[in-house]
Write an enzyme that holds these catalytic residues in place. Structure first.
Site, PDB file in Angstrom:
ATOM      1  CD  GLU A  57      -2.869   1.103   2.405  1.00  0.00           C
ATOM      2  OE1 GLU A  57      -3.362   2.162   2.825  1.00  0.00           O
ATOM      3  OE2 GLU A  57      -3.131  -0.015   2.898  1.00  0.00           O
ATOM      4  CE  LYS A  78      -5.972  -0.805   5.598  1.00  0.00           C
ATOM      5  NZ  LYS A  78      -5.182   0.134   4.779  1.00  0.00           N
ATOM      6  CG  ASP A 131       0.688 -16.346  11.887  1.00  0.00           C
ATOM      7  OD1 ASP A 131       0.035 -15.645  11.094  1.00  0.00           O
ATOM      8  OD2 ASP A 131       0.321 -17.471  12.268  1.00  0.00           O
ATOM      9  CG  HIS A 154      -3.828   7.905   0.509  1.00  0.00           C
ATOM     10  ND1 HIS A 154      -3.162   6.703   0.457  1.00  0.00           N
ATOM     11  CD2 HIS A 154      -4.410   7.941   1.737  1.00  0.00           C
ATOM     12  CE1 HIS A 154      -3.336   6.039   1.577  1.00  0.00           C
ATOM     13  NE2 HIS A 154      -4.089   6.766   2.373  1.00  0.00           N
TER      14      HIS A 154
END
Length: 744
Positions: free
Chosen positions: A86, A282, A298, A395
């Site tokens: 991302e 998130k 993991d 972004h």
């Protein structure tokens, strides 16, 4: 439906797995196969290691590996490795790290390292009896598991607690052994599960044999024995703090006090509202997962445990918190992180090992603090953007960069575009229109020769000079730009010795090149006459009679150390030498011993006449075609053009296929398995193992396939001690095998 199912897929060799999937699920199986195989690691041992991480592997899935520098955590400065696809994430973490570097840095401490596992069982006995002998049971559990726990105990870990939990109110006859563990610097999953399965067997035996239980109570049904990824007591806290007046000011006029209050309220909203909490958290995991992946831990277990922790009071909430008290801004989070720095993939994955070394080979506890701090930094950067400039500013800057790369803008064009779109709406069509409007070079379009189109990089221009408009447009799309001034001033793309031999013909070559480019097709006539394909020996083409070539040799470079240069090598290259000198050169030069081997394999003797007869029928090429000298070496290009290897390999395979079509050899000899499989795939040839030949203690395979009159032979490569031994000792035996099968 039936042809899309298969039995025994896992037992197929990897190339057969790829072939089956490509044929069953893709419209263009050859293209799909090529794409999957392109990402294989050229180092066979490394690829074998990667394949062993999972099952039924077809290829590798590359992810960007970056770093966020300037992270000061507990007074120690780190460059934090991050693996994430991302855009803006690494940039945001880096920005936050630098911001707090002058404000005391990040602080972190481990609050606990307890990990948990459970043995779930059904039992129809009197729980009071089990409780009365539970200390006896714990003793036997630990004794039986001692061989498993011994090494961990030497490192200071092991089983730290065993509890009996009664869930019979919620579910009849359901009980649980809840076991806590300390696993030191390992994540400990295999260790914990092994202990739990041992405990289950002991529990079953204990109840079946202990005299306190009646016969009707001796039947225990073990449901499952498994670790829990929810580890609320394996907890780390990370925080930043500073006086409010040290936070700003900010570019949009927001004062430090205003920022602090807006920031606090934004975090509070995420605590109260699960919709906002989900997106808020998130952002935390953008940072956390990237470092977890980079260190081969993991991330799925980490996310599962942390999301459970976020909902531990029955409501899903923000994992981070913010307070402003007595003029001090404080932002922190607590995360349950079960991590390892030894064992598992952390020591197997080559990049994970580098990540841990980059971090100073931390303990598991230190890694917990690094990862929590990175998650906090990412969260700080995101919330700060939201309450100041808005999230899209950062972004869209990265989005613009991606569009410019896609359209092939060069460095100057990209810099100008960044300035132009500062504060403007960014879209693909808007960027394309901008680039088309600023072009000052002559544009060539393959459809009508005049339509203005978008630019590709300097490298792509050179690709078109080398391979022709049609081939490169097939690879890269319709639009491309040729700067006529650059063509007139260009440096030769072949090696220095070729440049010296052909310097006087430069003006004629430039005219040929322009004519060739405008035509936009690759014909046999072009292939015969055009001298500057980038071959290291450019003179051979005029002496080559296509109709007389019997043998096409493909694989390892026969005489160049730099394998990124295409080699098209034929006797005609040395037409200026006498036959005697040509023979001497081919047979006595150490790096040209390949000729002697092929004369022995296909010829009828090694005297001058026999040698010349067979040499004139051999053409040698290589799969990997070139790096033009005037734009830097292969590593330099990859820094500038991320998909350089894909472009190069596509061009190489297309050109190689065209070479094969134009030369029309009777026999193609490949050196090495990769070359053999590539040619078989390009030409759609079914293959098999023709013979196995002993090479000392090793078995070397001779591979074979045919299509019409064309025969394909796969031989071990030339150029290593092992294979040179094969070629020296077994060549005549291979010759007999080929004769027996009517191949030669």
């Amino acid at each position: 439906m039936s042809n899309k199912t298969i039995s025994g897929f896992s037992k197929l060799p990897k190339p057969d797995k790829v072939k089956w999937v490509a044929e069953q699920f893709f419209q263009n199986p050859a293209a799909a196969t090529q794409e999957l195989m392109r990402w294989w690691n050229p180092d066979e041992e490394q690829q074998r290691l990667l394949d062993g991480f999972s099952e039924n592997t077809l290829s590798n899935f590359p992810m960007p590996f970056g770093i966020a520098p300037n992270f000061m955590i507990n007074g120690k400065v780190y460059a934090v490795p991050m693996v994430i696809e991302e855009s803006s994430v690494v940039a945001a973490a880096s920005s936050a790290a630098k911001y707090w570097l002058d404000r005391g840095g990040f602080h972190a401490k481990v609050l606990g390292t307890k990990k948990l596992g459970q043995v779930h069982f059904s039992w129809n006995g009197d729980v009071r009896k089990l409780e009365s002998v539970f200390e006896e049971l714990k003793t036997e559990l630990l004794q039986d598991a001692a061989p498993i726990t011994a090494n961990m105990e030497k490192r200071g870990g092991g089983v730290t607690g065993i509890e009996l939990l009664d869930f019979t109110v919620q579910e009849p006859r359901y009980y649980q052994l809840k076991v806590s563990f300390e696993t030191c610097d390992s994540m400990g999953a295999n260790f914990i599960n092994s202990v739990l399965e041992c405990f289950a067997k002991t529990l079953d035996r204990f109840i079946a044999t202990h005299p306190v239980f009646d016969d009707g109570e001796r039947d225990v049904s073990i449901i499952m024995s498994i670790l829990s990824n929810y580890t609320p007591e394996c907890l780390v806290r990370a925080w930043v703090e500073c006086p409010v007046d040290k936070l700003g000011p900010f570019n949009n006029g927001l004062s430090a006090a205003e920022l602090a209050e807006k920031f606090r309220k934004a975090v509070r909203i995420a605590y109260l509202d699960p919709h906002r909490a989900t997106t808020h958290n998130k952002g935390i995991f953008n940072g956390v997962d990237a470092v977890v992946l980079a260190t081969a831990n993991d991330f799925r277990a980490v996310e599962a445990g942390c999301h459970t922790y976020a909902a531990r009071d029955g409501h899903y909430r923000s994992l981070s918190h913010c307070t402003i008290e007595n003029g001090i801004f404080r932002f922190w989070l607590d995360l349950p992180l079960a991590l390892g720095t030894v064992g598992g993939l952390t020591k197997l994955h080559p990049i994970a090992k580098l990540s841990l070394e980059m971090l100073g080979n931390p303990s598991a506890e230190e890694l917990m603090m690094i990862i929590a701090s990175t998650g906090l930094a990412q969260n700080f950067a995101a919330v700060r953007s939201l309450v100041t400039t808005g999230i899209q500013a950062g972004h869209m800057k990265m989005h613009l960069a991606n569009i410019l790369n896609h359209l092939g803008a060069n460095a100057d064009e990209a810099a100008e575009a960044m300035k132009y779109f500062d504060g403007k709406a960014v879209s693909f069509s808007a960027v394309r229109e901008y680039l088309e409007g600023v072009k000052s070079v002559f544009n060539i379009d393959k459809r009508n020769g005049q339509n203005p189109t978008s630019s590709f990089s300097e490298l792509r221009k050179i690709l078109k000079l080398k391979y022709g408009e049609k081939i490169i447009n097939d690879l890269l799309g319709d639009g491309w730009v040729i700067d006529l001034k650059r063509i007139k001033k260009r440096e030769d793309v072949h090696d220095e010795s070729s440049a010296i031999r052909n310097r006087n013909a430069k003006e004629t070559v430039d005219e040929q090149m322009l004519e060739f480019i405008k035509k936009g097709v690759l014909t046999e006539e072009d292939f015969r006459k055009f001298e500057y394909w980038g071959f290291d020996f450019s003179g051979w083409i005029g002496n080559l009679d296509f109709g007389k070539i019997d043998f096409l040799i493909i694989g390892k470079e026969p005489h160049l150390e730099n394998i990124f240069y295409q080699t098209a090598y034929h006797l005609g290259s040395y037409s200026h030498l006498s036959d005697e000198k040509t023979i001497e050169y081919h047979f006595n030069h150490k790096r040209h011993s390949i000729w002697k081997k092929f004369v022995r394999l296909f010829g009828e003797g090694e005297d001058e006449n026999a040698a010349m007869k067979i040499l004139s029928k051999i053409y040698i090429a290589d799969i990997c075609h070139f790096v033009p000298q005037n734009i830097g070496n292969d590593e330099d290009i990859k820094l500038r053009i991320p998909n350089w290897e894909q472009i190069r390999d596509n061009a190489a395979q297309l050109f190689l296929k065209k070479e094969i079509e134009l030369i029309s050899p009777k026999i193609i000899i490949t050196q090495g398995v990769a070359s053999f499989e590539l040619i078989a795939r390009l030409l759609n040839i079914e293959t098999r193992i023709l013979a196995v030949v002993k090479n000392g203690s090793r078995d070397e395979k001779i591979r074979y396939g045919e299509s019409g009159n064309l025969k394909l032979i796969g031989m071990p490569p030339i150029g290593s001690r092992r294979f040179d031994s094969f070629w020296e000792k077994s060549l005549l035996k291979v010759r007999e095998i080929l004769k027996q099968h009517g191949i030669i």
